[in-house]
Motif scaffolding. Structure first.
Motif, PDB file in Angstrom:
ATOM      1  N   ALA A   3      -7.931  14.345  15.304  1.00  0.00           N
ATOM      2  CA  ALA A   3      -8.413  13.258  15.979  1.00  0.00           C
ATOM      3  C   ALA A   3      -7.951  11.935  15.530  1.00  0.00           C
ATOM      4  N   VAL A   4      -8.088  11.657  14.239  1.00  0.00           N
ATOM      5  CA  VAL A   4      -7.590  10.403  13.394  1.00  0.00           C
ATOM      6  C   VAL A   4      -6.211  10.345  13.519  1.00  0.00           C
ATOM      7  N   GLY A   5      -5.523  11.361  12.987  1.00  0.00           N
ATOM      8  CA  GLY A   5      -3.807  11.188  12.882  1.00  0.00           C
ATOM      9  C   GLY A   5      -3.341  11.321  14.265  1.00  0.00           C
ATOM     10  N   GLY A   6      -3.780  12.008  15.188  1.00  0.00           N
ATOM     11  CA  GLY A   6      -3.043  11.867  16.539  1.00  0.00           C
ATOM     12  C   GLY A   6      -3.219  10.763  16.973  1.00  0.00           C
ATOM     13  N   SER A   7      -4.492  10.010  16.966  1.00  0.00           N
ATOM     14  CA  SER A   7      -4.681   8.430  17.629  1.00  0.00           C
ATOM     15  C   SER A   7      -3.881   7.619  16.682  1.00  0.00           C
ATOM     16  N   ILE A   8      -3.726   7.556  15.472  1.00  0.00           N
ATOM     17  CA  ILE A   8      -2.926   6.557  14.966  1.00  0.00           C
ATOM     18  C   ILE A   8      -1.361   6.932  15.347  1.00  0.00           C
ATOM     19  N   GLY A   9      -1.128   8.138  15.112  1.00  0.00           N
ATOM     20  CA  GLY A   9       0.397   8.410  15.528  1.00  0.00           C
ATOM     21  C   GLY A   9       0.618   8.139  16.962  1.00  0.00           C
ATOM     22  N   GLY A  10      -0.011   8.212  17.751  1.00  0.00           N
ATOM     23  CA  GLY A  10       0.110   8.016  19.243  1.00  0.00           C
ATOM     24  C   GLY A  10       0.325   6.804  19.564  1.00  0.00           C
ATOM     25  N   ARG A  11      -0.651   5.789  18.903  1.00  0.00           N
ATOM     26  CA  ARG A  11      -0.609   4.393  19.134  1.00  0.00           C
ATOM     27  C   ARG A  11       0.605   3.764  18.420  1.00  0.00           C
ATOM     28  N   LEU A  12       1.142   4.233  17.101  1.00  0.00           N
ATOM     29  CA  LEU A  12       2.553   3.547  16.727  1.00  0.00           C
ATOM     30  C   LEU A  12       3.347   4.303  17.426  1.00  0.00           C
ATOM     31  N   ALA A  13       3.602   5.402  17.987  1.00  0.00           N
ATOM     32  CA  ALA A  13       4.651   5.898  18.978  1.00  0.00           C
ATOM     33  C   ALA A  13       4.719   4.783  20.279  1.00  0.00           C
ATOM     34  N   GLY A  14       3.574   4.707  20.746  1.00  0.00           N
ATOM     35  CA  GLY A  14       3.478   3.759  22.018  1.00  0.00           C
ATOM     36  C   GLY A  14       4.039   2.320  21.741  1.00  0.00           C
ATOM     37  N   ALA A  15       3.810   1.898  20.476  1.00  0.00           N
ATOM     38  CA  ALA A  15       4.529   0.532  20.194  1.00  0.00           C
ATOM     39  C   ALA A  15       5.867   0.809  19.723  1.00  0.00           C
ATOM     40  N   GLY A  16       6.498   1.809  19.852  1.00  0.00           N
ATOM     41  CA  GLY A  16       7.885   1.973  19.460  1.00  0.00           C
ATOM     42  C   GLY A  16       8.639   2.413  17.993  1.00  0.00           C
ATOM     43  N   HIS A  17       7.291   2.829  17.428  1.00  0.00           N
ATOM     44  CA  HIS A  17       7.777   3.256  15.882  1.00  0.00           C
ATOM     45  C   HIS A  17       8.061   4.820  15.973  1.00  0.00           C
ATOM     46  N   GLU A  18       8.870   5.149  14.976  1.00  0.00           N
ATOM     47  CA  GLU A  18       9.355   6.486  14.996  1.00  0.00           C
ATOM     48  C   GLU A  18       8.384   7.312  14.111  1.00  0.00           C
ATOM     49  N   VAL A  19       7.629   8.454  14.736  1.00  0.00           N
ATOM     50  CA  VAL A  19       6.596   9.011  14.282  1.00  0.00           C
ATOM     51  C   VAL A  19       6.832  10.606  14.277  1.00  0.00           C
ATOM     52  N   VAL A  20       6.477  11.107  13.268  1.00  0.00           N
ATOM     53  CA  VAL A  20       6.540  12.770  13.189  1.00  0.00           C
ATOM     54  C   VAL A  20       5.189  13.086  12.984  1.00  0.00           C
ATOM     55  N   LEU A  21       4.777  14.208  13.825  1.00  0.00           N
ATOM     56  CA  LEU A  21       3.533  14.802  13.741  1.00  0.00           C
ATOM     57  C   LEU A  21       3.639  16.136  12.790  1.00  0.00           C
ATOM     58  N   VAL A  22       2.393  16.384  11.943  1.00  0.00           N
ATOM     59  CA  VAL A  22       2.607  17.751  11.234  1.00  0.00           C
ATOM     60  C   VAL A  22       1.291  18.278  11.890  1.00  0.00           C
ATOM     61  N   ALA A  23       1.204  19.445  12.167  1.00  0.00           N
ATOM     62  CA  ALA A  23       0.061  20.192  12.589  1.00  0.00           C
ATOM     63  C   ALA A  23       0.286  21.489  12.461  1.00  0.00           C
ATOM     64  N   ARG A  24      -0.692  22.529  12.541  1.00  0.00           N
ATOM     65  CA  ARG A  24      -0.570  23.758  12.297  1.00  0.00           C
ATOM     66  C   ARG A  24      -1.235  24.471  13.631  1.00  0.00           C
ATOM     67  N   GLY A  25      -0.614  25.718  13.696  1.00  0.00           N
ATOM     68  CA  GLY A  25      -1.143  26.967  14.685  1.00  0.00           C
ATOM     69  C   GLY A  25      -1.269  26.414  16.049  1.00  0.00           C
TER      70      GLY A  25
END
Length: 346
Positions: free
Chosen positions: A10-32
């Motif tokens: 929830a928190v990580g996806g929101s922060i990562g998504g908004r940063l990516a939407g602004a053009g930042h390079e983002v790597v997501l780490v998740a499981r399963g």
């Protein structure tokens, strides 16, 4: 800078998504299943201004990335009970030019409670606290919703245990340039985190008995929070007042309905909904119980909620399935027992 979001819920996806939407390079780490959904279909971020799909680099762990870059920023957004495993996985990863992540890279702890950053400081040299005011939901693999408007969230940043630096200011600037966050850089971020901890004491109540909406639930939460305040006061721990928090937040992060993405509850409710088998109560209500024992303040209400939340998680009970009147009865019995025990011992 490249942002590596360790725990793209929830928190990580929101922060990562908004940063990516602004053009930042983002790597997501998740499981399963969540990792598979992010890898195959991208991150679906549902927000008041629409629904966005971000197809980002997605990994289950550092082995898939290999050597880290010197300009990487690690954002730790896993639940506190998963912190040690994440630190063990990422701390020893080599960084281009020499050294390890723990030695060279900044780690921002975007988590509830205060224990995660204390654990992190045992491993990482450069640890930053984040006071997360970001209402968001993750109950379906690959999908995160954040219903705050006009801002997605307010994220106070600072070095742990105290202070500020240029890295905090650069990350705060990146967050604010998305247009969806305020990110004040403060020398006393722990003061804001302890204030948020008091709010999060209701997470377990909501998880086991449902929304804190009717008079009975509100009255019980008021008692739970007062117990937490008494403990922090006894421990000499500073925390931002309700009035100070309201002055900063105002109506900047008001919840609005999102079509197809109802917000059923906070982070603990979501853990029960997903049936993860664990919950963060040991580091929320349990933090108050710990401090109470250290400073001689009884904490029967927080101990009860900690126990119930852990039982619900372990037995995978449905969230909100304990009638609030039954919870109030248990709370009254817990307080009476402590009072009687105290009288008997004196």
């Amino acid at each position: 800078m490249r942002y590596i979001i360790i725990g793209a819920g929830a928190v990580g996806g929101s922060i990562g998504g908004r940063l990516a939407g602004a053009g930042h390079e983002v790597v997501l780490v998740a499981r399963g299943a969540h990792h598979a959904a992010l890898r195959d279909g991208g991150l679906r971020l549902k927000v008041p201004d629409g629904e966005y799909t971000y197809r980002l680099s997605t990994v289950e762990g550092p082995d898939e990335l290999g050597e880290l870059r010197a300009d990487d920023v690690l954002v730790l957004a896993v639940k506190t009970q998963d912190t040690v495993g994440a630190l063990q996985a990422w701390g020893a990863v080599p960084v281009a030019g020499g050294g390890s992540a723990a030695e060279r890279l900044p780690l921002f702890c975007a988590q509830n409670g205060v224990e995660g950053q204390r654990l992190a400081l045992r491993v990482f040299r450069r640890v930053y606290g984040v006071c997360v005011w970001l209402p968001s939901t993750f109950v379906e693999p690959g999908v995160v919703s954040a219903a705050g408007a006009p801002l997605t969230g307010i994220l106070h940043l600072g070095r742990h245990p105290h202070g500020t630096d240029e890295t905090a200011r650069l990350v705060g600037a990146d967050l604010e340039k998305t247009g969806y966050f305020e990110a004040p850089v403060v020398p006393d971020v722990a003061r804001w985190q302890y204030a948020k901890l008091l709010s999060n004491l209701g997470n377990a109540l909501e998880a086991v008995a449902g929304p804190i909406a009717d008079d009975e639930a509100v009255a019980l939460y008021t008692r739970v929070r007062a117990e937490g305040q008494a403990v922090l006061d006894a421990a000499g721990i500073a925390y931002a007042s309700v009035e100070e928090q309201q002055a900063v937040r105002g109506h900047k992060v008001d919840l609005v309905p999102l079509e197809g993405a109802p917000r059923g509850g906070g982070s603990s409710w979501q853990s029960l909904t997903r049936g993860t088998g664990t919950i963060e109560a040991d580091h929320l209500n349990g933090e108050i119980a710990l401090l109470g024992r250290l400073h001689g303040v009884p904490t029967p209400l927080n101990e009860l909620l900690q126990h119930l939340a852990n039982t619900f998680a372990r037995e995978r009970r449905a969230p909100g399935s304990l009638p609030v009147e039954d919870l109030v009865r248990l709370a009254d019995e817990a307080v009476a027992f402590v009072q009687e025990s105290g009288a008997a011992s004196s």
